[in-house]
Design a protein around this motif. Structure first.
Motif, PDB file in Angstrom:
ATOM      1  N   LYS A 127       0.828  -1.204   0.000  1.00  0.00           N
ATOM      2  CA  LYS A 127       0.000   0.000   0.000  1.00  0.00           C
ATOM      3  C   LYS A 127       0.862   1.255   0.000  1.00  0.00           C
ATOM      4  O   LYS A 127       0.556   2.220  -0.694  1.00  0.00           O
ATOM      5  N   LEU A 128       1.945   1.256   0.768  1.00  0.00           N
ATOM      6  CA  LEU A 128       2.850   2.413   0.795  1.00  0.00           C
ATOM      7  C   LEU A 128       3.510   2.621  -0.567  1.00  0.00           C
ATOM      8  O   LEU A 128       3.641   3.760  -1.035  1.00  0.00           O
ATOM      9  N   LYS A 129       3.904   1.549  -1.216  1.00  0.00           N
ATOM     10  CA  LYS A 129       4.528   1.650  -2.532  1.00  0.00           C
ATOM     11  C   LYS A 129       3.526   2.140  -3.578  1.00  0.00           C
ATOM     12  O   LYS A 129       3.908   2.726  -4.592  1.00  0.00           O
ATOM     13  N   GLY A 130       2.253   1.936  -3.320  1.00  0.00           N
ATOM     14  CA  GLY A 130       1.206   2.378  -4.239  1.00  0.00           C
ATOM     15  C   GLY A 130       0.952   3.876  -4.196  1.00  0.00           C
ATOM     16  O   GLY A 130       0.238   4.413  -5.043  1.00  0.00           O
ATOM     17  N   ILE A 131       1.530   4.563  -3.247  1.00  0.00           N
ATOM     18  CA  ILE A 131       1.381   6.020  -3.132  1.00  0.00           C
ATOM     19  C   ILE A 131       2.768   6.665  -2.972  1.00  0.00           C
ATOM     20  O   ILE A 131       3.062   7.299  -1.966  1.00  0.00           O
ATOM     21  N   PRO A 132       3.619   6.527  -3.998  1.00  0.00           N
ATOM     22  CA  PRO A 132       5.023   6.938  -3.872  1.00  0.00           C
ATOM     23  C   PRO A 132       5.239   8.436  -3.654  1.00  0.00           C
ATOM     24  O   PRO A 132       6.239   8.827  -3.071  1.00  0.00           O
ATOM     25  N   ARG A 133       4.334   9.270  -4.066  1.00  0.00           N
ATOM     26  CA  ARG A 133       4.531  10.716  -3.935  1.00  0.00           C
ATOM     27  C   ARG A 133       4.084  11.257  -2.567  1.00  0.00           C
ATOM     28  O   ARG A 133       4.345  12.403  -2.239  1.00  0.00           O
ATOM     29  N   MET A 134       3.398  10.438  -1.802  1.00  0.00           N
ATOM     30  CA  MET A 134       2.910  10.886  -0.502  1.00  0.00           C
ATOM     31  C   MET A 134       4.037  10.825   0.533  1.00  0.00           C
ATOM     32  O   MET A 134       4.823   9.891   0.553  1.00  0.00           O
ATOM     33  N   GLU A 135       4.112  11.857   1.367  1.00  0.00           N
ATOM     34  CA  GLU A 135       5.080  11.869   2.467  1.00  0.00           C
ATOM     35  C   GLU A 135       4.763  10.710   3.406  1.00  0.00           C
ATOM     36  O   GLU A 135       3.587  10.428   3.671  1.00  0.00           O
ATOM     37  N   ILE A 136       5.799  10.066   3.952  1.00  0.00           N
ATOM     38  CA  ILE A 136       5.607   8.898   4.805  1.00  0.00           C
ATOM     39  C   ILE A 136       4.757   9.243   6.030  1.00  0.00           C
ATOM     40  O   ILE A 136       3.891   8.464   6.427  1.00  0.00           O
ATOM     41  N   GLY A 137       4.967  10.410   6.618  1.00  0.00           N
ATOM     42  CA  GLY A 137       4.174  10.811   7.791  1.00  0.00           C
ATOM     43  C   GLY A 137       2.698  10.918   7.464  1.00  0.00           C
ATOM     44  O   GLY A 137       1.848  10.492   8.229  1.00  0.00           O
ATOM     45  N   ALA A 139       1.188   9.345   4.972  1.00  0.00           N
ATOM     46  CA  ALA A 139       0.702   7.990   4.670  1.00  0.00           C
ATOM     47  C   ALA A 139       0.401   7.229   5.944  1.00  0.00           C
ATOM     48  O   ALA A 139      -0.593   6.508   6.035  1.00  0.00           O
ATOM     49  N   LEU A 140       1.247   7.371   6.953  1.00  0.00           N
ATOM     50  CA  LEU A 140       1.036   6.652   8.202  1.00  0.00           C
ATOM     51  C   LEU A 140      -0.162   7.170   8.990  1.00  0.00           C
ATOM     52  O   LEU A 140      -0.738   6.446   9.772  1.00  0.00           O
ATOM     53  N   LEU A 141      -0.533   8.418   8.747  1.00  0.00           N
ATOM     54  CA  LEU A 141      -1.677   8.991   9.471  1.00  0.00           C
ATOM     55  C   LEU A 141      -3.001   8.747   8.751  1.00  0.00           C
ATOM     56  O   LEU A 141      -4.049   9.029   9.300  1.00  0.00           O
ATOM     57  N   THR A 142      -2.972   8.224   7.536  1.00  0.00           N
ATOM     58  CA  THR A 142      -4.237   8.016   6.816  1.00  0.00           C
ATOM     59  C   THR A 142      -4.853   6.692   7.167  1.00  0.00           C
ATOM     60  O   THR A 142      -4.273   5.818   7.686  1.00  0.00           O
TER      61      THR A 142
END
Length: 142
Positions: A127-137, A139-142
């Motif tokens: 799922k994280l690799k599926g949203i490469p342009r999103m900041e990790i912080g 992504a973790l809060l969504t």
């Protein structure tokens, strides 16, 4: 600030209400309270900072935001409660929370919640690799 472990503890406390019927509802949440009255609590679930009270006809989704809290059998029960649920001998009051009713919980994937027994590291990485342009912080809060 309520985080995952706090909400997980809330789940343990509110598991007591599984099988009990809601006989009274009130509060200032913008929901249809008639959908809750006389409904039995079937389950309580968590997903990140979201807490769900599952009923036969709908699910109550609660998000505890920054300062949200829950009080069970409090001496001052309904003072400014966003959501009040009354049972035969008990009551639960939620304060400073977002409340909405959701019919379908399929968008809340338990394999993406690190506190879930169904947590799946491989799926989370996909799922994280599926949203490469999103900041990790973010992504973790969504």
């Amino acid at each position: 600030m309520p985080e995952g472990p706090t909400i997980f503890k809330l789940k343990e406390k509110l598991s007591y209400f599984i099988g009990k019927s809601i006989i009274e509802t009130s509060g200032y949440a913008d929901i249809d309270y008639s959908l809750l009255k006389n409904k039995k609590v079937l389950d309580v679930k968590t997903w990140g900072k979201h807490f769900f009270i599952c009923l036969s006809n709908t699910n109550i989704e609660l998000h505890l935001r920054l300062f949200g809290s829950c009080r069970i059998n409090d001496a001052n029960p309904r003072i400014n409660a966003k959501l009040h649920l009354g049972f035969k001998k008990d009551e639960v009051n939620f304060y400073v929370v977002d409340v909405r009713l959701v019919d379908d919980l399929s968008n809340f994937d338990p394999s993406a919640d690190i506190l879930s027994e169904q947590w799946d590291t491989t799926e989370a990485l996909k799922k994280l690799k599926g949203i490469p342009r999103m900041e990790i912080g973010d992504a973790l809060l969504t």
